[in-house]
Design an enzyme around this catalytic site. Structure first.
Site, PDB file in Angstrom:
ATOM      1  N   SER A   8      45.205  29.341  65.193  1.00 47.21           N
ATOM      2  CA  SER A   8      44.426  29.679  64.001  1.00 47.21           C
ATOM      3  C   SER A   8      43.000  29.128  64.047  1.00 47.21           C
ATOM      4  O   SER A   8      42.395  28.893  63.003  1.00 47.21           O
ATOM      5  CB  SER A   8      45.140  29.198  62.728  1.00 47.21           C
ATOM      6  OG  SER A   8      46.428  29.783  62.633  1.00 47.21           O
ATOM      7  N   ARG A   9      42.500  28.911  65.236  1.00 44.52           N
ATOM      8  CA  ARG A   9      41.139  28.393  65.443  1.00 44.52           C
ATOM      9  C   ARG A   9      40.942  26.973  64.899  1.00 44.52           C
ATOM     10  O   ARG A   9      39.819  26.519  64.736  1.00 44.52           O
ATOM     11  CB  ARG A   9      40.086  29.325  64.823  1.00 44.52           C
ATOM     12  CG  ARG A   9      40.060  30.729  65.437  1.00 44.52           C
ATOM     13  CD  ARG A   9      39.694  30.647  66.917  1.00 44.52           C
ATOM     14  NE  ARG A   9      39.502  31.957  67.525  1.00 44.52           N
ATOM     15  CZ  ARG A   9      40.412  32.601  68.258  1.00 44.52           C
ATOM     16  NH1 ARG A   9      41.614  32.040  68.457  1.00 44.52           N
ATOM     17  NH2 ARG A   9      40.140  33.767  68.794  1.00 44.52           N
ATOM     18  N   LEU A  10      42.027  26.261  64.668  1.00 42.89           N
ATOM     19  CA  LEU A  10      41.939  24.858  64.233  1.00 42.89           C
ATOM     20  C   LEU A  10      42.010  23.970  65.476  1.00 42.89           C
ATOM     21  O   LEU A  10      42.945  23.199  65.680  1.00 42.89           O
ATOM     22  CB  LEU A  10      43.056  24.534  63.236  1.00 42.89           C
ATOM     23  CG  LEU A  10      42.966  25.292  61.914  1.00 42.89           C
ATOM     24  CD1 LEU A  10      44.166  24.977  61.026  1.00 42.89           C
ATOM     25  CD2 LEU A  10      41.670  24.950  61.188  1.00 42.89           C
ATOM     26  N   ARG A  63      42.392  35.732  70.767  1.00 42.39           N
ATOM     27  CA  ARG A  63      43.560  35.129  71.404  1.00 42.39           C
ATOM     28  C   ARG A  63      43.906  33.871  70.636  1.00 42.39           C
ATOM     29  O   ARG A  63      43.013  33.071  70.321  1.00 42.39           O
ATOM     30  CB  ARG A  63      43.237  34.800  72.867  1.00 42.39           C
ATOM     31  CG  ARG A  63      44.274  33.935  73.575  1.00 42.39           C
ATOM     32  CD  ARG A  63      43.821  33.654  74.999  1.00 42.39           C
ATOM     33  NE  ARG A  63      44.651  32.646  75.647  1.00 42.39           N
ATOM     34  CZ  ARG A  63      44.426  32.173  76.863  1.00 42.39           C
ATOM     35  NH1 ARG A  63      43.386  32.629  77.559  1.00 42.39           N
ATOM     36  NH2 ARG A  63      45.220  31.252  77.396  1.00 42.39           N
TER      37      ARG A  63
END
Length: 215
Positions: free
Chosen positions: A193-195, A10
């Protein structure tokens, strides 16, 4: 199965967490986030649910989901049977970590520190506002101990109910509160973006030091 798990993801896009939004100490931010979780999370999710991790005398970790029942400038309070597995672990190694996850807000809070028992008066005050069934259950259940089957537990409950037919159950000595005194509190806000944004508060001699951690 492995492939389907690998494909589950997600992207978090709801919000960000900047230093400009964060106070110098962590309790104000926790109160803010918790209040927003109470308003946002949908039942059956309990916004005060948290995963508590402890370590036993052999250094093996254990975790379970509990409910936060108190919060002040000293720390985070929860209640349990002192003779339970977690009680034995905290007696052997009085340190713990707790994690709150609020998926609707894409937020997580991690807390680590020393654990101490609250006073008997604090435990009794909370015990008296619990539902009657929960108070009786605290007397009836030998928490974490092996029992034969459900029928044994129901038998213990029936015996305890008879015991308190004509008087209100008082707080047992084997039951009460713990307070986690935080030494580190990390606020995690999901980002694309998992940042992710991670602001970490760490206790130092002068107070709280706020740091940004790489995702």
């Amino acid at each position: 199965m492995a492939q389907s798990l690998a494909d589950m993801r997600r992207d978090y896009t709801r919000d960000g967490l900047s230093e400009a939004q964060a106070p110098a100490e962590p309790f104000a931010l926790f109160h803010q986030w918790f209040g927003e979780a109470v308003k946002t999370e949908q039942l059956p999710v309990e916004p005060n649910a948290m995963t508590l991790a402890t370590v036993d005398a052999d250094g093996r970790p254990h975790c379970r989901v509990l409910l936060l029942k108190g919060l002040d400038e000293r720390g985070f309070t929860f209640f349990s049977n002192y003779d339970s597995a977690k009680g034995e672990q905290l007696a052997a190694r009085p340190f713990a970590a707790m994690t709150f996850f609020w998926p609707s807000l894409e937020r997580q809070v991690r807390i680590e520190g020393r654990v101490e028992k609250v006073t008997a008066e604090e435990s009794d005050t909370y015990f008296q506002v619990r539902p009657l069934g929960s108070r009786i259950g605290a007397w009836a259940s030998p928490q974490s101990r092996v029992i034969r089957d459900r029928a044994e537990l129901e038998g213990l409950l029936a015996e305890t109910e008879k015991r308190f037919l004509d008087r209100a159950p008082q707080c047992p000595r084997h039951w009460g509160g713990y307070r986690l005194l935080p030494e580190r509190i990390e606020f995690w806000q999901g980002r694309s973006s998992r940042l992710h944004d991670r602001l970490n508060y760490r206790q130092v001699e002068s107070g709280w030091l706020r740091e940004r951690l790489a995702p």
